[in-house]
Design an enzyme around this catalytic site. Structure first.
Site, PDB file in Angstrom:
ATOM      1  CG  ASP A 138      -1.933  -1.258   1.321  1.00 49.80           C
ATOM      2  OD1 ASP A 138      -2.343  -1.773   0.185  1.00 49.80           O
ATOM      3  OD2 ASP A 138      -2.313  -1.519   2.432  1.00 49.80           O
TER       4      ASP A 138
HETATM    5  N1  URA Z   1      -1.082  -5.939   3.909  1.00 46.42           N
HETATM    6  C1  URA Z   1      -1.544  -4.576   3.860  1.00 46.42           C
HETATM    7  O1  URA Z   1      -2.793  -4.377   4.594  1.00 46.42           O
HETATM    8  N2  URA Z   1      -1.137  -3.714   3.108  1.00 46.42           N
HETATM    9  C2  URA Z   1       0.211  -3.929   2.575  1.00 46.42           C
HETATM   10  O2  URA Z   1       0.659  -2.911   2.011  1.00 46.42           O
HETATM   11  C3  URA Z   1       0.504  -5.251   2.599  1.00 46.42           C
HETATM   12  C4  URA Z   1      -0.128  -6.260   3.002  1.00 46.42           C
END
Ligand code: URA
Length: 237
Positions: free
Chosen positions: A102
């Site tokens: 993310d």
């Molecule tokens: N899980 C998440 O919630 N976000 C990420 O960036 C990676 C794994």
């Protein structure tokens, strides 16, 4: 491959720029000036020079990036900086990130142009471990651990595989998962009544993010690391 394609792959310009450069006599192959962009070359064998400098052709390249928050895991974005913008010594233009983190997640991201390896690492049946350091809004307790141990339901078709939890502090854990659903870690912690306030990936299969690699920095994988990714069979929980 064609000479103009070869130069493009090395990130030396757009197809039309490199065509112009070839026609202008800036490229030689095995010491001989070549003026035809469509000239066929053997990428790994011929010695090609561009503007007087030898070209170094590498088929596949592999980078480990310490992704900072605020950049997107994409090859292009209209507004935000991407993880590829951070690989400043790119020698290829066909790089992409293996999977996504993310925008606000930090940590280990593999960047390559090796599509077959990426496919292998992301394949659900390969169960490659991804380990995250999670800072939480509330203290982590035994009940939450038990739910994660059993495989929590986050609204996917099936409950998730059991996750491995290590408690570091009251509100700090590491979580190891083998799937890669959208926002998976945040949704898992939400489903057990907590919230992630900071997330960092610290391992993917055999690749570990070393503490000495600063945020935003990257390095090439070693040959041994590339081999270990290809042949890692230890990544099943
Ligand atoms: N899980 C998440 O919630 N976000 C990420 O960036 C990676 C794994």
């Amino acid at each position: 491959m064609r000479l103009d394609k070869y130069l493009c792959e090395l990130n030396l310009g757009t197809r039309s720029q490199v065509k112009k450069d070839i026609k202008a006599g800036l490229v030689s192959v095995n010491g001989v000036l070549v003026l035809r962009p469509e000239e066929q070359v053997q990428a790994e064998e011929d010695s090609i020079s561009y503007k007087g400098q030898p070209c170094i052709y590498e088929g596949y390249v592999y980078y480990l990036l310490h992704k900072p928050a605020g950049v997107v895991s994409a090859t292009r974005d209209r507004q935000a900086r991407t993880v590829l913008d951070l690989i400043v010594d790119k020698t290829r233009k066909d790089l992409f990130p293996v999977g996504r983190l993310d925008k606000d997640t930090e940590g280990l991201l593999l960047i390559t142009n090796d599509g077959a390896l990426a496919h292998e690492l992301l394949a659900p049946n390969r169960h490659v471990e991804k380990e995250y350091e999670c800072h939480l809004a509330r203290p982590f307790d035994g009940k939450q651990r038990q739910m994660l141990d059993q495989g929590v339901d986050i609204g996917e078709k099936k409950p998730l595989e059991p996750a491995v939890v290590q408690i570091l502090e009251d509100k700090k854990i590491t979580l190891t998962i083998t799937e890669g659903k959208f926002h998976q870690v945040k949704r898992m912690l939400h489903a057990v009544g907590n919230e992630v306030v900071y997330l960092k990936r610290i391992r993917m299969g055999p690749l570990v993010l070393e503490e000495t690699l600063p945020r935003g920095a990257f390095r090439r994988l070693t040959k041994e690391e590339v081999e270990s990714l290809k042949y890692d069979r230890s990544s099943h929980l």
